[in-house]
Design an enzyme around this catalytic site. Sequence first.
Site, PDB file in Angstrom:
ATOM      1  N   ASP A  83       3.221   3.193   1.278  1.00 59.21           N
ATOM      2  CA  ASP A  83       2.945   4.165   0.210  1.00 59.21           C
ATOM      3  C   ASP A  83       3.354   5.581   0.589  1.00 59.21           C
ATOM      4  OD1 ASP A  83       1.839   2.206  -1.406  1.00 59.21           O
ATOM      5  OD2 ASP A  83      -0.205   2.587  -0.751  1.00 59.21           O
ATOM      6  N   HIS A 108       2.455  -2.280  -5.193  1.00 58.29           N
ATOM      7  CA  HIS A 108       1.203  -1.526  -5.284  1.00 58.29           C
ATOM      8  C   HIS A 108       1.488  -0.308  -6.148  1.00 58.29           C
ATOM      9  CE1 HIS A 108      -2.586   0.264  -4.413  1.00 58.29           C
ATOM     10  NE2 HIS A 108      -2.200   1.083  -3.456  1.00 58.29           N
TER      11      HIS A 108
END
Length: 332
Positions: A83, A108
């Site tokens: 991320d 995600h």
Amino acid sequence: MAKIYYDNDADLGVLKNKTVGIIGYGSQGRAHALNLRDSGINVMVSELKGTNNWILAEKDNFAPTSTADLVRKADVMMMLTQDNLQPAVYENEIKSNIKNGQALGFAHGFSIVYSQVKVPSTIDVFMVAPKGPGDLVRTQFLEGKGVPCLVAVEQNPTGNALKIALAYAKALGGTRCGVVETTFQEETETDLFGEQVVLCGGVTELIKASFETLVEAGYQPEIAYYETCHELKLIVDLIIERGIQGMRKVISDTAEYGDMTRGPRIINESVRQEMKKILKEVQEGTFAREWILENKVGRPVFNALAKKAEKHLIEEIGAKMRSMMPWLKKTR
């Protein structure tokens, strides 16, 4: 109730004449790339040249390239870097090369939900999130099974984003067991909440607190480790296999009575109120802003907390006790 898709709901043909690019050849990236290739999809991968993952991709008979080159050639791309790295990868490699009609996938939703990656409205944006580690995604596929996935669509200018996502999930093996429809926001907020309150934060603090309570009361740390940490796997495995009530039917009546009468004293109303505060921090973006800033300034809090955690007595005792368990060496 959520909508669940299976093999008959997905058409691999949607991807047959396309090139799918896997950005990042880590645990998930490798599993995705290999499963897609074994499903007959034309796959290319990107990695940092010379890294261990680059070398592994070559050993797996891929010809790894830069992300910029991948974006110029692929029709569908899956972002599988961490991320905190995704904004830089997007700005430096993807943004100037992405074209109308392409599709960009995520496993995600953090970068999209918290606007760390801003994709033009002319690009399909979808999610396929296997609910298991990369190794499991791969081994289950090879056994003719699959790992359940989540699927979501954030942008759909072509009208085909869901079809692409379902085809991708089928190529992973996910539709063999079920793919649950969600949204980027729901996946991101529930994922962060679960990590912080139960799976990581809640469980680790409960283990350490109970371990410390026994040690402070004069019990041997080795015994405390067994009772508060090691045996947790047995209970978790039973819950996963049978559900909470199924687990209770297997343990002793003494343990079940203690569970039902003392558990609510540990997870009491004050704990539930704190859970609601944490959920609100996730929903309002407070946690995301904190984590994004933490990465921008070099992770001082993260590093300090990690260093402190490594020195906890439970780590020393845990290493000692695990060394006595030869069956664990297979999974290290």
